[in-house]
Design an enzyme around this catalytic site. Sequence first.
Site, mmCIF file in Angstrom:
data_model
loop_
_atom_site.group_PDB
_atom_site.id
_atom_site.type_symbol
_atom_site.label_atom_id
_atom_site.label_comp_id
_atom_site.label_asym_id
_atom_site.label_seq_id
_atom_site.Cartn_x
_atom_site.Cartn_y
_atom_site.Cartn_z
ATOM 1 N N CYS A 39 12.997 13.023 31.604
ATOM 2 C CA CYS A 39 13.448 12.595 30.279
ATOM 3 C C CYS A 39 14.967 12.420 30.268
ATOM 4 O O CYS A 39 15.679 13.021 31.075
ATOM 5 C CB CYS A 39 13.023 13.645 29.262
ATOM 6 S SG CYS A 39 13.287 13.169 27.538
ATOM 7 N N ASP A 41 16.787 13.603 28.102
ATOM 8 C CA ASP A 41 17.316 14.797 27.422
ATOM 9 C C ASP A 41 18.483 15.410 28.215
ATOM 10 O O ASP A 41 18.391 15.611 29.422
ATOM 11 C CB ASP A 41 16.180 15.819 27.285
ATOM 12 C CG ASP A 41 16.541 16.926 26.320
ATOM 13 O OD1 ASP A 41 15.913 17.001 25.260
ATOM 14 O OD2 ASP A 41 17.454 17.716 26.637
ATOM 15 N N ARG A 43 19.550 18.263 28.407
ATOM 16 C CA ARG A 43 19.377 19.619 28.945
ATOM 17 C C ARG A 43 18.607 19.648 30.252
ATOM 18 O O ARG A 43 18.456 20.701 30.873
ATOM 19 C CB ARG A 43 18.668 20.490 27.902
ATOM 20 C CG ARG A 43 19.428 20.607 26.596
ATOM 21 C CD ARG A 43 18.538 21.097 25.479
ATOM 22 N NE ARG A 43 17.495 20.108 25.141
ATOM 23 C CZ ARG A 43 16.564 20.293 24.213
ATOM 24 N NH1 ARG A 43 16.547 21.404 23.515
ATOM 25 N NH2 ARG A 43 15.664 19.351 23.977
ATOM 26 N N HIS A 98 9.465 18.288 29.830
ATOM 27 C CA HIS A 98 10.231 19.501 29.527
ATOM 28 C C HIS A 98 9.913 20.040 28.141
ATOM 29 O O HIS A 98 9.399 19.308 27.283
ATOM 30 C CB HIS A 98 11.732 19.201 29.632
ATOM 31 C CG HIS A 98 12.235 18.280 28.574
ATOM 32 N ND1 HIS A 98 12.863 18.720 27.435
ATOM 33 C CD2 HIS A 98 12.180 16.932 28.459
ATOM 34 C CE1 HIS A 98 13.187 17.680 26.682
ATOM 35 N NE2 HIS A 98 12.785 16.578 27.273
HETATM 36 ZN ZN LIG Z 1 12.459 14.791 26.331
#
Ligand SMILES: [Zn+2]
Length: 219
Positions: A39, A41, A43, A98
């Site tokens: 992803c 993302d 993080r 995730h």
């Molecule tokens: Zn994600």
Amino acid sequence: MQAIIDGFLKFQREAFPQRSALFKQLATRHTPSTLFVTCSDSRVVPELLTQQEPGDLFVIRNAGNIVPSYGPEPGGVSASVEYAVAVLGVGDIVICGHSDCGAMTAIANCTCLDHLPAVANWLRHAESARVVNAARQHASAQACLDALVRENVIAQLANLKTHPAIALALEQGRLNLHGWVYDIESGGIAALDGPSQAFVPLAEYPHTCALAGKPRHAA
Ligand SMILES: [Zn+2]
């Protein structure tokens, strides 16, 4: 933005000199062992969580770690998958979802995406995961989301197999597929075990594999 530029200056001053031999070696070629799909993302940092160096991972990132099925008008993800397998010759592909994924949360909560038409369109590639997950009972909203994140990894592995380059590499036994879910808070990874279709802790079962390619007609 200043922090990012300062970071680059620090990289140039400190990190680059430490790896100058590696970068010289990588200047004109790379032979990454693995295609890592995850992803966008912030993080989830593939090289950090797998402790890999530049040149080790070929990475595709997008909202929801999605690989559209192969179709008549293949897009950027399909092109990158094809290149990774047919040209770079990666031996492993990891689809890594995730915890707390925004894309999966939008699907799980049936969030209205009328004002985000591109996102809504993109997340249709996770429709089979949504349908399967919605038909099951979940103890809580959190459990529903966690299950959807896993189901989406399974759905994207299935999508991956529709790509001709993947089908050929699996047939020829030169590719293994892995389905992971990374937990941001604990730093743990749950990996899909192909035979049981269960997710198990990768730390306890480090050889877990979603699908090991092998010649179909092998003796
Ligand atoms: Zn994600």
